[in-house]
Scaffold this motif. Structure first.
Motif, PDB file in Angstrom:
ATOM      1  N   PRO A 345       0.810  -1.229   0.000  1.00 32.23           N
ATOM      2  CA  PRO A 345       0.000   0.000   0.000  1.00 32.23           C
ATOM      3  C   PRO A 345       0.841   1.275   0.000  1.00 32.23           C
ATOM      4  O   PRO A 345       0.354   2.337  -0.372  1.00 32.23           O
ATOM      5  CB  PRO A 345      -0.823  -0.126   1.282  1.00 32.23           C
ATOM      6  N   ARG A 405      -1.626 -15.793  -1.525  1.00 35.07           N
ATOM      7  CA  ARG A 405      -2.658 -14.810  -1.875  1.00 35.07           C
ATOM      8  C   ARG A 405      -3.164 -15.111  -3.286  1.00 35.07           C
ATOM      9  O   ARG A 405      -2.379 -15.250  -4.219  1.00 35.07           O
ATOM     10  CB  ARG A 405      -2.078 -13.400  -1.821  1.00 35.07           C
ATOM     11  N   THR A 414      -4.421  -8.858  -8.114  1.00 34.07           N
ATOM     12  CA  THR A 414      -4.752  -8.692  -6.702  1.00 34.07           C
ATOM     13  C   THR A 414      -5.773  -7.585  -6.488  1.00 34.07           C
ATOM     14  O   THR A 414      -5.886  -6.640  -7.273  1.00 34.07           O
ATOM     15  CB  THR A 414      -3.486  -8.373  -5.900  1.00 34.07           C
ATOM     16  N   ILE A 416      -8.813  -6.066  -3.097  1.00 33.16           N
ATOM     17  CA  ILE A 416      -9.158  -6.063  -1.670  1.00 33.16           C
ATOM     18  C   ILE A 416      -9.959  -7.287  -1.258  1.00 33.16           C
ATOM     19  O   ILE A 416     -10.121  -7.559  -0.066  1.00 33.16           O
ATOM     20  CB  ILE A 416      -9.922  -4.783  -1.274  1.00 33.16           C
ATOM     21  N   ASP A 418      -9.190 -10.473  -2.145  1.00 32.76           N
ATOM     22  CA  ASP A 418      -8.384 -11.663  -2.379  1.00 32.76           C
ATOM     23  C   ASP A 418      -8.527 -12.680  -1.246  1.00 32.76           C
ATOM     24  O   ASP A 418      -8.842 -12.332  -0.095  1.00 32.76           O
ATOM     25  CB  ASP A 418      -6.906 -11.297  -2.531  1.00 32.76           C
ATOM     26  N   GLY A 441     -10.141 -11.004   2.027  1.00 34.48           N
ATOM     27  CA  GLY A 441     -10.199  -9.553   2.137  1.00 34.48           C
ATOM     28  C   GLY A 441      -9.013  -8.940   2.849  1.00 34.48           C
ATOM     29  O   GLY A 441      -8.123  -9.631   3.380  1.00 34.48           O
ATOM     30  N   PHE A 442      -9.013  -7.627   2.874  1.00 37.04           N
ATOM     31  CA  PHE A 442      -7.909  -6.812   3.365  1.00 37.04           C
ATOM     32  C   PHE A 442      -7.475  -7.173   4.776  1.00 37.04           C
ATOM     33  O   PHE A 442      -6.276  -7.119   5.100  1.00 37.04           O
ATOM     34  CB  PHE A 442      -8.324  -5.338   3.298  1.00 37.04           C
ATOM     35  N   ASP A 445      -4.529  -9.637   4.914  1.00 37.93           N
ATOM     36  CA  ASP A 445      -3.325  -9.412   4.105  1.00 37.93           C
ATOM     37  C   ASP A 445      -2.084  -9.576   4.978  1.00 37.93           C
ATOM     38  O   ASP A 445      -1.871  -8.836   5.938  1.00 37.93           O
ATOM     39  CB  ASP A 445      -3.366  -8.010   3.497  1.00 37.93           C
ATOM     40  N   THR A 463      -0.494  -9.715  10.255  1.00 44.65           N
ATOM     41  CA  THR A 463      -1.250  -9.196   9.125  1.00 44.65           C
ATOM     42  C   THR A 463      -1.251  -7.665   9.199  1.00 44.65           C
ATOM     43  O   THR A 463      -0.682  -7.080  10.129  1.00 44.65           O
ATOM     44  CB  THR A 463      -2.709  -9.694   9.122  1.00 44.65           C
ATOM     45  N   THR A 465      -3.630  -5.879   9.993  1.00 52.78           N
ATOM     46  CA  THR A 465      -4.541  -5.398  11.037  1.00 52.78           C
ATOM     47  C   THR A 465      -4.371  -6.107  12.365  1.00 52.78           C
ATOM     48  O   THR A 465      -5.092  -5.806  13.317  1.00 52.78           O
ATOM     49  CB  THR A 465      -6.009  -5.576  10.595  1.00 52.78           C
TER      50      THR A 465
END
Length: 473
Positions: A345, A405, A414, A416, A418, A441-442, A445, A463, A465
């Motif tokens: 990102p 992924r 790719t 959001i 995935d 999803g995100f 990741d 990840t 998050t």
């Protein structure tokens, strides 16, 4: 003679015999040198050990059904470490404040037991930290200090993360520069490297800091073994040793093909690899990095002792390859995963434009084996695995563990939405031996982050998050 010495000599003899017979595989690889100033258990550093071998002595979740549980920490968590007590320590960067946050996790659930926010630093600040022999986190924060952080019980039976040692680096590290890598040596000194190419040692007992300027940028961590400290700049690979007063001195320098520009899926112009010590006899007789040659990069293996070229061999996709990950090294084998086209990102300030500006993320995982006499190497297998994490090899069960992924409509395109799967890959054949869905999803990741193993075949994966705990069901 002490029993431990007998065991060490026996393992070395077995590894040497296996190499002579041509049967040295992951299960017979010599263990990385055991650093006495790193936490025991094989998960004290991002890449497992100070050699950055990306191996673990523990078995992973295996090839049966697994259960995965995500702990949301509102942070990207590239570093999940664990020491002799089995408590994971995650070093994360807050999504909203961009500051480092340290979390102590519950080994049974992955829940955060306590949190400590550190002073904000550069993009990589705090990522390449480690746990010392007393399970204390060693990390550089944005204040310009080197910290040791212990996790201790409170009077009420809870947990606290507490700074127990602070060594200022501000007199050595200039304003605008930042520490990007840390690793202890065999005397307990802390080696560090900065983004602007300063390499130094810190004696945290005397507070003495000694430095040397390499004059080239550093974007990855450094590795340490009994032979010295290995650092890869954006131009060359270095082996350094400390002088009598602790000042780093260059033993040798090896320039590599840095390519015309940063590639898509890399965070800097130059190698994306932290150097890897490995080998079948001592676990550190060789050093491996990848270069940035275009369109196809090379794996470079040299003899640690004298910088002799063992091999320089093209790896991954010949039409466009690159990696931001350290090679996995075990015995006579090296494993390289492609990150070419990975959709980060953001990239660090000053990274420069990518050429081409973007590319599909096709992935790729290659095994390279060294010849038995150390005179060359050959590609053993190539696998079209879209690894979205730093692969790590369990020498206990012979599996490479990573996360794949996959795009929704086109696996290499790719987005959001995935899918992310946890893989166990047979290190001997490159065949996917097990696949388990982590999520979509995100939130899942794994952003080319490294996982680590703890007792009970538990795998911890950062990840963007938070952290995912993966264990046999």
């Amino acid at each position: 003679m002490p029993t431990r010495s007998k065991k060490t000599r026996t393992l070395a003899l077995v590894a040497a015999l296996a190499a002579v017979l041509g049967t040295a595989g992951p299960a017979r690889a010599a263990a990385p040198p055991a650093n006495p100033h790193l936490a025991a258990g094989g998960a004290g550093a991002m890449h497992g050990d100070t050699a950055s071998s990306d191996t673990t002595p523990r078995p992973g979740p295996g090839t049966g059904r697994v259960a995965a549980h995500r702990t949301a920490l509102q942070s990207a968590c590239p570093t999940v470490l664990a020491g002799s007590d089995g408590y994971p320590v995650a070093v994360c960067t807050g999504i909203f404040d961009r500051a480092p946050h340290v979390h102590l996790l519950d080994p049974a659930t992955g829940a955060s037991l306590t949190e400590l926010k550190l002073a904000k630093s550069g993009v990589l600040g705090g990522i390449y930290s480690y746990l010392d022999e007393r399970d204390r986190l060693v990390v550089a924060d944005g204040s310009g200090d080197l910290l040791r952080i212990a996790h201790v019980r409170t009077a009420g039976g809870g947990w606290e993360l507490k700074v127990v040692e602070r060594t200022p680096l501000t007199g050595a590290v200039a304003a605008g520069d930042s520490v990007v890598g840390l690793s202890p040596d065999w005397r307990g000194r802390v080696w560090f490297a900065t983004a602007h190419g300063l390499v130094g040692t810190v004696d945290t007992t005397t507070k003495a800091v000694r430095t040397a300027d390499l004059g080239e940028a550093v974007a990855n961590s450094l590795s340490t073994a009994p032979e010295g400290a290995a650092v890869a700049t954006d131009h060359a690979l270095y082996l350094l040793r400390a002088g009598a007063d602790g000042t780093p001195r260059v033993v040798w320098r090896r320039a590599y093909d840095r390519g015309p520009a940063r590639k898509p899926g890399q965070l800097s112009h130059g190698t994306g690899a932290t150097p890897t010590f490995f080998g079948p006899r001592t676990g550190s007789e060789y050093l491996a990095i990848t270069d940035n040659a275009a369109p196809q990069e090379n794996l470079i293996v040299v003899a640690t002792k004298d910088n002799r070229t063992v091999c320089r061999i093209p790896v991954l996709d010949p039409n466009g390859s690159g990696t931001e990950n350290s090679p996995v090294g075990a015995g006579n084998s090296v494993y390289v995963a492609s990150t070419y086209g990975y959709p980060y990102p953001a990239v660090p300030d000053g990274a420069g434009p990518a050429e081409p500006a973007s590319a599909p993320f096709g992935g790729g995982l290659t095994r390279v084996d060294l010849d038995r006499d150390g005179s060359g190497c050959t590609v053993r297998w190539d696998a079209r695995i879209r690894s979205a994490a730093v692969p790590k090899l369990s020498v206990a069960d012979g599996m490479l563990y990573t996360v794949e992924r996959t795009g929704v409509l086109d696996p290499a395109r790719t987005g959001i939405l995935d899918r992310y799967d946890f893989l166990a890959v047979d290190a001997e054949t490159g065949r996917v031996a097990n696949r388990s869905r982590l999520g979509t999803g995100f939130l899942f990741d794994t952003l080319q982050m490294a996982g680590n193993a703890t007792p009970g075949r538990v795998w911890w994966q950062g990840t963007v998050t938070g952290v995912v705990r993966i264990a046999p069901q």
